[in-house]
Design a protein around this motif. Structure first.
Motif, PDB file in Angstrom:
ATOM      1  N   ASP A 226      40.909  38.215  38.322  1.00 51.43           N
ATOM      2  CA  ASP A 226      39.537  38.525  38.736  1.00 51.43           C
ATOM      3  C   ASP A 226      39.515  40.015  39.091  1.00 51.43           C
ATOM      4  O   ASP A 226      39.896  40.413  40.190  1.00 51.43           O
TER       5      ASP A 226
ATOM      6  N   ARG B 262      37.129  42.068  39.666  1.00 49.96           N
ATOM      7  CA  ARG B 262      36.250  42.456  40.782  1.00 49.96           C
ATOM      8  C   ARG B 262      36.973  42.272  42.106  1.00 49.96           C
ATOM      9  O   ARG B 262      36.882  43.106  43.009  1.00 49.96           O
TER      10      ARG B 262
ATOM     11  N   SER C 254      38.411  45.571  44.542  1.00 53.97           N
ATOM     12  CA  SER C 254      37.968  45.672  45.933  1.00 53.97           C
ATOM     13  C   SER C 254      39.147  45.827  46.888  1.00 53.97           C
ATOM     14  O   SER C 254      38.985  46.274  48.025  1.00 53.97           O
TER      15      SER C 254
ATOM     16  N   GLU D  90      29.317  49.313  36.745  1.00 56.28           N
ATOM     17  CA  GLU D  90      30.435  48.463  37.170  1.00 56.28           C
ATOM     18  C   GLU D  90      30.923  47.557  36.029  1.00 56.28           C
ATOM     19  O   GLU D  90      31.311  46.421  36.250  1.00 56.28           O
TER      20      GLU D  90
ATOM     21  N   ILE E 227      35.864  45.421  33.389  1.00 59.16           N
ATOM     22  CA  ILE E 227      35.835  44.669  34.643  1.00 59.16           C
ATOM     23  C   ILE E 227      35.304  43.257  34.368  1.00 59.16           C
ATOM     24  O   ILE E 227      34.108  43.052  34.161  1.00 59.16           O
TER      25      ILE E 227
ATOM     26  N   GLY F 114      35.078  39.640  36.101  1.00 60.19           N
ATOM     27  CA  GLY F 114      35.245  38.764  37.244  1.00 60.19           C
ATOM     28  C   GLY F 114      35.456  37.332  36.782  1.00 60.19           C
ATOM     29  O   GLY F 114      35.188  36.988  35.623  1.00 60.19           O
TER      30      GLY F 114
END
Length: 227
Positions: free
Chosen positions: A145, A147, A151, A174, A194, A196
């Motif tokens: 993942d 995302r 983070s 993003e 990216i 997720g």
């Protein structure tokens, strides 16, 4: 800004005898064998240097490995000669596979390969996977993942034995992120798509029936789908 530099930098993807690569195999092996109960024909898609192809051959599967990177396939063939393996390794594009419809009982997509593909491209990959799978064939996809990962990533995060992350640059929409890696000797940047968890699963549901999602750690998964 090339994945070639990334894969050369980390043994986890290029040296099947390294501790890093063996750790990847040991993590996924019990889950793969639990799901892949019946022997059959396997497509190891984006196979890299072939570590998982050899693993499944050792467990009695007939395996074909495909990767778009000629250097990876060349190294996989060298490993195959050393092991006296019968795995067939082919240079090919996951978006346009050189196989007839309904050829494989299983398709594996391991190693967080989703980061190579835009939404349009990954849609093409999944469509091809469905085409080459036999009726009720299984698609096993391992991914991070991104995302969740981004983070958590901080400057100075150590990656592998030599490198640390010096910069993370996420685009305005993003959709992609450029990560800069440094060592005492050199530095390079790689652009990742990216993806997720939710996005991967929503796209996969357009083509497959979800059977299971195994959470390997806080941000990585092995999902199993049926055609």
């Amino acid at each position: 800004m090339s994945f070639k530099e990334y894969y050369r930098a980390f043994k986890a993807y290029t040296d099947i005898n390294s501790k890093e690569y063996q750790r990847r195999i040991e993590e996924l092996e019990p889950y793969l064998l639990r799901v892949m109960k019946k022997k059959g024909k396997v497509l190891d898609l984006a196979c890299g240097v072939g570590g998982f192809s050899f693993l499944l051959e050792d467990h009695g599967f007939e395996v074909v490995g495909v990767d778009i990177d000629e250097e990876m396939i060349k190294k996989a063939i060298e490993y195959a000669k050393e092991k006296n393996s019968k795995v067939k390794f082919i240079v090919g594009d996951a978006r346009k596979l050189p196989f007839e419809d309904e050829t494989f009982d299983y398709v594996l997509f391991l190693g967080n390969t989703t980061v190579h593909f835009s939404p349009k491209e990954l849609n093409e990959v999944f469509k091809e996977v469905k085409r080459v799978l036999k009726k009720d064939g299984l698609f096993l996809i391992n991914f991070v993942d991104m995302r969740g990962l981004l983070s958590r990533v901080q400057m100075g995060t150590i990656v592998g034995e030599e490198y640390w992350i010096s910069r993370v640059m996420i685009d305005e929409g993003e959709k992609t992120a450029v990560i800069e890696y440094k060592s005492e000797k050199d530095s390079f940047r790689v652009r990742f798509a990216i993806w997720g968890k939710t996005a991967v699963e929503l796209l996969a549901k357009l083509y497959f029936t979800p059977l299971e999602s195994v959470k390997l750690d806080d941000i990585s998964y092995l999902n199993v789908y049926k055609k």
